[in-house]
Design a protein around this motif. Structure first.
Motif, PDB file in Angstrom:
ATOM      1  N   ASP A   1     -14.194   6.889  -6.825  1.00 51.20           N
ATOM      2  CA  ASP A   1     -13.901   7.588  -8.079  1.00 51.20           C
ATOM      3  C   ASP A   1     -13.277   8.964  -7.870  1.00 51.20           C
ATOM      4  N   ASN A   2     -13.377   9.499  -6.677  1.00 47.39           N
ATOM      5  CA  ASN A   2     -12.799  10.805  -6.382  1.00 47.39           C
ATOM      6  C   ASN A   2     -11.516  10.716  -5.560  1.00 47.39           C
ATOM      7  N   LEU A   3     -10.873   9.560  -5.544  1.00 49.50           N
ATOM      8  CA  LEU A   3      -9.697   9.359  -4.698  1.00 49.50           C
ATOM      9  C   LEU A   3      -8.362   9.364  -5.445  1.00 49.50           C
ATOM     10  N   VAL A   4      -8.353   9.667  -6.732  1.00 44.96           N
ATOM     11  CA  VAL A   4      -7.093   9.678  -7.482  1.00 44.96           C
ATOM     12  C   VAL A   4      -6.127  10.653  -6.810  1.00 44.96           C
ATOM     13  N   GLY A   5      -4.896  10.174  -6.564  1.00 42.92           N
ATOM     14  CA  GLY A   5      -3.875  10.983  -5.904  1.00 42.92           C
ATOM     15  C   GLY A   5      -3.791  10.760  -4.411  1.00 42.92           C
ATOM     16  N   THR A   6      -4.644   9.903  -3.881  1.00 46.14           N
ATOM     17  CA  THR A   6      -4.620   9.609  -2.448  1.00 46.14           C
ATOM     18  C   THR A   6      -4.099   8.197  -2.208  1.00 46.14           C
ATOM     19  N   VAL A   7      -3.964   7.858  -0.935  1.00 50.31           N
ATOM     20  CA  VAL A   7      -3.714   6.478  -0.531  1.00 50.31           C
ATOM     21  C   VAL A   7      -4.959   6.013   0.211  1.00 50.31           C
ATOM     22  N   LEU A   8      -5.598   4.979  -0.310  1.00 45.98           N
ATOM     23  CA  LEU A   8      -6.777   4.374   0.295  1.00 45.98           C
ATOM     24  C   LEU A   8      -6.297   3.243   1.193  1.00 45.98           C
ATOM     25  N   VAL A   9      -6.631   3.324   2.472  1.00 45.26           N
ATOM     26  CA  VAL A   9      -6.220   2.307   3.434  1.00 45.26           C
ATOM     27  C   VAL A   9      -7.457   1.517   3.842  1.00 45.26           C
ATOM     28  N   LEU A  10      -7.427   0.205   3.570  1.00 47.82           N
ATOM     29  CA  LEU A  10      -8.535  -0.687   3.906  1.00 47.82           C
ATOM     30  C   LEU A  10      -8.079  -1.702   4.937  1.00 47.82           C
ATOM     31  N   ASP A  11      -8.882  -1.877   5.996  1.00 47.36           N
ATOM     32  CA  ASP A  11      -8.582  -2.886   7.018  1.00 47.36           C
ATOM     33  C   ASP A  11      -9.859  -3.673   7.279  1.00 47.36           C
TER      34      ASP A  11
ATOM     35  N   ARG B   1      -2.559  -0.638   2.302  1.00 44.23           N
ATOM     36  CA  ARG B   1      -2.524   0.673   1.651  1.00 44.23           C
ATOM     37  C   ARG B   1      -2.488   0.501   0.135  1.00 44.23           C
ATOM     38  N   LEU B   2      -3.369   1.261  -0.530  1.00 42.90           N
ATOM     39  CA  LEU B   2      -3.449   1.238  -1.987  1.00 42.90           C
ATOM     40  C   LEU B   2      -3.270   2.669  -2.495  1.00 42.90           C
ATOM     41  N   ARG B   3      -2.209   2.905  -3.260  1.00 45.63           N
ATOM     42  CA  ARG B   3      -2.014   4.223  -3.871  1.00 45.63           C
ATOM     43  C   ARG B   3      -2.928   4.306  -5.091  1.00 45.63           C
ATOM     44  N   VAL B   4      -3.871   5.238  -5.038  1.00 47.15           N
ATOM     45  CA  VAL B   4      -4.857   5.393  -6.115  1.00 47.15           C
ATOM     46  C   VAL B   4      -4.226   6.250  -7.203  1.00 47.15           C
TER      47      VAL B   4
ATOM     48  N   GLU C   1     -12.684  -0.978   7.754  1.00 47.27           N
ATOM     49  CA  GLU C   1     -12.285   0.340   8.224  1.00 47.27           C
ATOM     50  C   GLU C   1     -11.555   1.036   7.091  1.00 47.27           C
ATOM     51  N   VAL C   2     -11.871   2.311   6.885  1.00 47.61           N
ATOM     52  CA  VAL C   2     -11.337   3.055   5.758  1.00 47.61           C
ATOM     53  C   VAL C   2     -10.636   4.308   6.271  1.00 47.61           C
ATOM     54  N   THR C   3      -9.426   4.524   5.770  1.00 50.49           N
ATOM     55  CA  THR C   3      -8.694   5.760   5.998  1.00 50.49           C
ATOM     56  C   THR C   3      -8.225   6.250   4.645  1.00 50.49           C
ATOM     57  N   ILE C   4      -8.309   7.550   4.434  1.00 50.27           N
ATOM     58  CA  ILE C   4      -7.829   8.131   3.185  1.00 50.27           C
ATOM     59  C   ILE C   4      -6.725   9.117   3.523  1.00 50.27           C
ATOM     60  N   VAL C   5      -5.541   8.869   2.993  1.00 49.95           N
ATOM     61  CA  VAL C   5      -4.402   9.748   3.190  1.00 49.95           C
ATOM     62  C   VAL C   5      -4.269  10.574   1.918  1.00 49.95           C
ATOM     63  N   ASP C   6      -4.496  11.879   2.050  1.00 49.40           N
ATOM     64  CA  ASP C   6      -4.541  12.755   0.884  1.00 49.40           C
ATOM     65  C   ASP C   6      -3.187  13.382   0.649  1.00 49.40           C
ATOM     66  N   HIS C   7      -2.589  13.075  -0.497  1.00 53.20           N
ATOM     67  CA  HIS C   7      -1.281  13.636  -0.880  1.00 53.20           C
ATOM     68  C   HIS C   7      -1.429  14.645  -2.011  1.00 53.20           C
ATOM     69  N   ARG C   8      -2.656  15.064  -2.291  1.00 55.34           N
ATOM     70  CA  ARG C   8      -2.884  15.942  -3.429  1.00 55.34           C
ATOM     71  C   ARG C   8      -2.529  17.392  -3.124  1.00 55.34           C
TER      72      ARG C   8
END
Length: 160
Positions: free
Chosen positions: A88-98, A105-108, A152-159
């Motif tokens: 719920d706090n990931l809006v504006g990021t890319v959530l990467v699930l493996d 990659r999922l753009r939130v 495995e989770v990676t969060i790419v923050d573009h905010r």
């Protein structure tokens, strides 16, 4: 360790019309062990797959920690139920699930707000209780597969 708890790919809209009329019947096999995701299109076999109006929101993710005990994807109508990820706090990021088949990659893009149907599908008061923790709506950036189990989770923050 984060995990994917459940996956849902449903070809039908169950919540149409007025909540007082009740949901449409659930199709068999909408809970699955794996889903195939297509970039910019969504979950193969899902009701929102390839719909232009839903391109930026074609994959929905919700945290198990947000749900009352015993509630699952059949009630909340999201695609991916995760544990150990504060989605719920990931809006504006890319959530990467493996989950073992390579990264997806999922753009939130935005929150997935609950609707009045939650009071019918879960229990009275659920709509209000889920506000702010109804999950997120994402645009898939890759083709790939997600499976139930450890992830495995990676969060790419573009905010910024």
């Amino acid at each position: 360790m984060p995990e994917i708890v459940q996956l849902l790919a449903s070809p039908v809209h169950r919540y149409q019309g007025r909540p007082a009329d009740g949901p449409a019947p659930a199709p068999p096999h909408e809970l699955v062990e794996e889903i195939r995701i297509r970039a910019d299109l969504g979950v193969v076999g899902d009701r929102y797959f390839g719909k232009p109006a839903h391109r930026d929101a074609s994959v929905t993710v919700i945290a198990r920690e947000s749900l009352p005990p015993g509630v699952d994807l059949r009630q909340v109508r999201r695609n991916v139920l995760v544990a150990g990820i504060d989605v719920d706090n990931l809006v504006g990021t890319v959530l990467v699930l493996d989950s073992g088949d390579g990264p997806v990659r999922l753009r939130v893009n935005r929150r997935a707000h609950p609707c009045a149907w939650m009071d019918v599908a879960i229990a009275a008061g659920a709509w209000r209780e889920l506000r702010g923790k109804g999950g997120v709506r994402c645009r898939p950036l890759d083709d790939g597969v997600l499976r139930v189990g450890p992830v495995e989770v990676t969060i790419v923050d573009h905010r910024g």
